[in-house]
Design an enzyme around this catalytic site. Structure first.
Site: not given
Length: 425
Positions: A360, A303
């Protein structure tokens, strides 16, 4: 009285500002006036663009707080309506405050009937995000009574309208792509239950909301409600800094979120899991991910901010099990996801690179199991993030230090030169 700490840059001192938690910042608002120089920070990765009391992220420790409350606690104990109230108002509501807020939102769920005609101007195969950009931008043509940004009451009405109407807008975009009739909202249902019914229900028969699915989707909405000064939120703030109406600002946020580097990551992660197909092929793909000469990347890992385990991913891993059990889903994608996560978390390469699963990685699997096509994934993200955008926009409008956004640049083009007529070139 303690003197304000400063840092010296050249011959000038600049104040060091401290927030309630997190890194200090250097106040360089007078840097250009003092030195004739700008800072250079592509992507604004080292620049605080505003002061905010909404959301705090510690990427190194894997912490995400909304108004001080850990995201894990909110996802487990709270509801999306309660988190929406918290982001907008600063504190968790009492029972009466929550009931009043939920009632207010439920009374704004319907769209002006003329917007149904607006939908029919799109092609049937239009991407839902294209439709949402257009429809949300068009709301300012229908709700003139809530576009005065200098009136706090109008700002709040616009905020309630956007939060309430986004599920209706998203569900209508989905229905339009299928050629099915639009369903009007049912205000007897919860915010999330109503969205599920408008999306998957049909007029010919009653729709019964599955409570496990409703809870799972509500969690997904909570986990995506706000995420500090990301690209789409910064876009909303930048558009709002010009004095643009709130509907135009949120439409700008939707357009930014549509980018695959921002809102499309869960779709990419699901496509990757489907490409792997079965658990026995995982080693092959992990090897490819380590190969610098192979363009393949493990989607859903790592991320921009989190350099530790994404705190939202923990909730998602638990939620995906609940949904699969409730819907009796037997999907090899889930087994691939579990084993890929296990192998990656125990592989020295991924540990060293701090490539941990993010939200996600699992959310796409859950949305697919519920029945959403991948084209709707980003639309659902926009639906959930609207409350964060609206809260950030309200905070920006109320900030006396706010100015119109005007980034500067390092110019590298030609210096001044004289124009040469075309016949002499």
């Amino acid at each position: 009285m303690t003197d304000t700490p400063t840092i010296k840059l050249g011959n000038h001192d600049y104040a060091v500002m401290s927030g309630s938690v997190g890194p200090d910042v250097i106040d360089i608002r007078k840097l250009y006036a003092d030195t004739g120089m700008f800072t250079y920070d592509p992507g604004f990765t080292s620049t605080a663009s505003c002061e905010s009391a909404l959301t705090y992220i510690d990427g190194d420790e894997g912490v995400l707080l909304h108004r001080g409350y850990p995201i894990g606690q909110l996802a487990e104990e709270s509801s999306f309506m309660e988190v929406s109230y918290l982001l907008l108002n600063g504190e968790l509501p009492s029972q009466k405050e929550l009931a009043d807020f939920t009632y207010t939102i439920s009374r704004h769920t319907m769209l002006n009937e003329q917007l149904a005609t607006f939908y029919r101007g799109f092609r049937r195969d239009a991407h839902p995000m294209a439709v949402m950009c257009g429809v949300v931008g068009a709301l300012s043509a229908f709700y003139h009574d809530s576009t005065d940004i200098n009136d706090p009451r109008q700002r709040m009405i616009a905020s309630h309208r956007l939060i309430a109407k986004m599920p209706t807008i998203a569900a209508m975009a989905y229905k339009y792509s299928l050629g099915q009739p639009f369903l009007y909202p049912d205000n007897s249902l919860s915010y999330t239950g109503n969205f599920l019914r408008m999306t998957f229900g049909v007029p010919a028969e009653p729709y019964v909301v599955n409570p496990v699915v409703e809870k799972a989707l509500d969690r997904i909405f909570i986990l995506h409600a706000d995420h500090e000064q990301n690209a789409s939120t910064s876009t909303v703030r930048l558009a709002g800094s010009s004095g643009a109406n709130p509907f135009a600002c949120i439409a700008a946020g939707i357009a930014c979120l549509w980018g695959p580097a921002h809102g499309g990551a869960n779709e990419a992660a699901l496509n990757m899991l489907r490409e792997i197909g079965t658990p026995d092929r995982i080693p092959e793909f992990i090897a490819r991910a380590k190969d610098k000469n192979d363009p393949f990347r493990l989607m859903g890992f790592g991320h921009r901010v989190y350099k530790n385990y994404d705190p939202r991913a923990t909730v998602m891993q638990q939620t995906v099990r609940e949904v699969f059990d409730a819907l009796k889903v037997n999907d090899p994608v889930f087994e691939v996801a579990l084993q890929l996560e296990h192998m990656a978390l125990n592989d020295p390469y991924f540990i060293e690179k701090k490539l941990f699963p993010n939200v996600d990685f699992y959310s796409g699997v859950i949305l697919s199991a519920i029945g959403f096509p991948t084209t709707m994934f980003t639309a659902l993200f926009a639906l959930a993030r609207t409350v964060g955008w609206v809260a950030q926009w309200n905070e920006m409008i109320s900030d006396p230090a706010q100015k119109i956004g005007r980034p500067r640049q390092l110019y590298t083009g030609p210096t001044q030169r004289d124009y040469v007529p075309v016949n002499k070139r």
